[in-house]
Design an enzyme around this catalytic site. Structure first.
Site, PDB file in Angstrom:
ATOM      1  N   ASP A  26     -74.430 -25.704  -1.639  1.00 40.85           N
ATOM      2  CA  ASP A  26     -73.058 -26.205  -1.497  1.00 40.85           C
ATOM      3  C   ASP A  26     -72.117 -25.511  -2.479  1.00 40.85           C
ATOM      4  OD1 ASP A  26     -71.071 -27.775  -0.395  1.00 40.85           O
ATOM      5  OD2 ASP A  26     -71.480 -29.500  -1.682  1.00 40.85           O
ATOM      6  N   ASN A  74     -71.153 -30.549  10.082  1.00 33.73           N
ATOM      7  CA  ASN A  74     -70.265 -29.425   9.763  1.00 33.73           C
ATOM      8  C   ASN A  74     -69.425 -28.950  10.959  1.00 33.73           C
ATOM      9  OD1 ASN A  74     -72.586 -28.010   7.343  1.00 33.73           O
ATOM     10  ND2 ASN A  74     -70.756 -29.206   6.956  1.00 33.73           N
TER      11      ASN A  74
HETATM   12  C1  IPE Z   1     -74.030 -30.156   3.036  1.00 35.27           C
HETATM   13  O1  IPE Z   1     -72.833 -29.758   2.458  1.00 35.27           O
HETATM   14  C2  IPE Z   1     -74.399 -29.235   4.155  1.00 35.27           C
HETATM   15  C3  IPE Z   1     -74.776 -27.868   3.786  1.00 35.27           C
HETATM   16  C4  IPE Z   1     -74.884 -27.393   2.570  1.00 35.27           C
HETATM   17  C5  IPE Z   1     -75.061 -26.991   4.891  1.00 35.27           C
HETATM   18  P1  IPE Z   1     -71.433 -30.370   2.904  1.00 35.27           P
HETATM   19  O2  IPE Z   1     -70.398 -29.651   2.107  1.00 35.27           O
HETATM   20  O3  IPE Z   1     -71.303 -30.315   4.374  1.00 35.27           O
HETATM   21  O4  IPE Z   1     -71.561 -31.885   2.473  1.00 35.27           O
HETATM   22  P2  IPE Z   1     -70.441 -32.969   2.127  1.00 35.27           P
HETATM   23  O5  IPE Z   1     -69.442 -32.924   3.243  1.00 35.27           O
HETATM   24  O6  IPE Z   1     -69.808 -32.548   0.837  1.00 35.27           O
HETATM   25  O7  IPE Z   1     -71.177 -34.256   2.007  1.00 35.27           O
HETATM   26  C1  IPE Z   2     -71.710 -25.054   1.788  1.00 34.45           C
HETATM   27  O1  IPE Z   2     -70.484 -24.778   1.186  1.00 34.45           O
HETATM   28  C2  IPE Z   2     -71.896 -24.309   3.080  1.00 34.45           C
HETATM   29  C3  IPE Z   2     -71.804 -25.149   4.288  1.00 34.45           C
HETATM   30  C4  IPE Z   2     -71.678 -26.442   4.299  1.00 34.45           C
HETATM   31  C5  IPE Z   2     -71.838 -24.456   5.573  1.00 34.45           C
HETATM   32  P1  IPE Z   2     -69.177 -25.579   1.585  1.00 34.45           P
HETATM   33  O2  IPE Z   2     -68.489 -24.850   2.681  1.00 34.45           O
HETATM   34  O3  IPE Z   2     -69.459 -26.994   1.856  1.00 34.45           O
HETATM   35  O4  IPE Z   2     -68.320 -25.420   0.250  1.00 34.45           O
HETATM   36  P2  IPE Z   2     -67.417 -26.529  -0.430  1.00 34.45           P
HETATM   37  O5  IPE Z   2     -68.274 -27.730  -0.628  1.00 34.45           O
HETATM   38  O6  IPE Z   2     -66.272 -26.789   0.502  1.00 34.45           O
HETATM   39  O7  IPE Z   2     -66.992 -25.905  -1.711  1.00 34.45           O
HETATM   40 MG    MG Z   3     -69.532 -28.626   0.696  1.00 37.77          MG
END
Ligand code: IPE
Ligand code: IPE
Ligand code: MG
Length: 248
Positions: A26, A74
């Site tokens: 993340d 997502n």
């Molecule tokens: C979890 O991260 C999913 C992945 C890393 C693929 P998210 O960024 O989607 O999670 P939330 O929305 O902060 O809970």
């Molecule tokens: C994790 O990074 C990747 C996916 C969930 C696909 P994020 O895209 O959630 O990055 P932040 O949490 O917005 O920084």
């Molecule tokens: Mg995230």
């Protein structure tokens, strides 16, 4: 040379290594935003970190690595981000396939494929088949994965087996459901790492992580290195896992 002496030659005591590490990768979006760049720039930077982590596994004694690439939630992101991620996954698989094969990595995907595009599904199938005979690191990529969705899909198939007379409801216990989960060939994760400072699991490996150790670290995924990975794996070795019992 005795066992302890031999151990000094190695950086890590792999006898207490987590056999299965799962990572919630993340922070890509925030990493990009901090640089004044679009979120997809962060996703590309994040994808580049995966190879280093996979390659670090054998020396650390990690036999199974599971990474969360895209959750069932997502899809709520903008069409631009979702399409960009899907395109990144296609390119990533096509580009990394040979190197993964040559390093002996066995790749599997978990999650619901039905909603993914046909080209991506074909690439996923090809990579699984290409690496099916490998016996190195077991890399599992969670793509369109959600723990609740996985349990729901598993339950549906279990119910179908009951309806078909293949399974007696009286025989259903906690060993039964895991056989229907996407992870049925994998051991449960010993250590779950989440980057980016969020202390939540966001629907990742809900059933499987019942007794996992957790590490929530502030590093954003594109800044994660093999050194930090090694530090977390070493930290795991110092923890006492009880599984509900009282230590002797
Ligand atoms: C979890 O991260 C999913 C992945 C890393 C693929 P998210 O960024 O989607 O999670 P939330 O929305 O902060 O809970
Ligand atoms: C994790 O990074 C990747 C996916 C969930 C696909 P994020 O895209 O959630 O990055 P932040 O949490 O917005 O920084
Ligand atoms: Mg995230």
């Amino acid at each position: 040379m005795d066992g302890a002496g031999e151990l000094l030659k190695h950086e890590t005591d792999t006898r207490r290594a987590p056999r299965h590490v799962a990572i919630i990768m993340d922070g890509n979006g925030r990493w990009a935003t901090q640089r004044g760049r679009p979120r997809l720039f962060g996703h590309h930077a994040g994808a580049k970190r995966v190879r280093e982590v996979v390659e670090a596994c054998p020396d650390l004694g990690v036999k199974y690595l599971t990474i969360f690439a895209f959750s069932t939630e997502n899809w709520k992101r903008t069409q631009v981000e979702v399409a960009g991620l899907m395109s990144l996954f296609r390119r990533y698989i096509a580009k990394e396939a040979r190197a993964l094969f040559e390093k002996g990595v066995r790749v599997r995907f978990i999650g619901d494929r039905v909603q993914l595009d046909a080209k991506l599904i074909a690439l996923m199938d090809e990579l699984e088949q290409l690496t099916a005979g490998n016996d190195g690191v077991n890399l599992t990529i969670a793509l369109n994965y959600g723990g609740r969705d996985e349990v729901a899909r598993a339950t549906k198939r279990l119910a179908e087996d009951v309806a078909a007379g293949k399974l007696d409801p009286a025989d259903v216990d906690q060993e039964t459901l895991p056989k229907y989960l996407d992870t049925y060939v994998l051991p449960d994760p010993d250590l779950v790492i989440r980057t980016s400072g969020e202390a939540r699991i966001s629907n990742f490996l809900l059933w499987q992580s019942a007794y996992a150790e957790y590490e929530f670290i502030d590093t954003l995924w594109p800044d994660f290195t093999h050194e930090e990975f090694a530090r977390l794996v070493a930290g795991f070795g110092a923890r006492e896992r009880r599984f509900g019992s009282v230590p002797a």
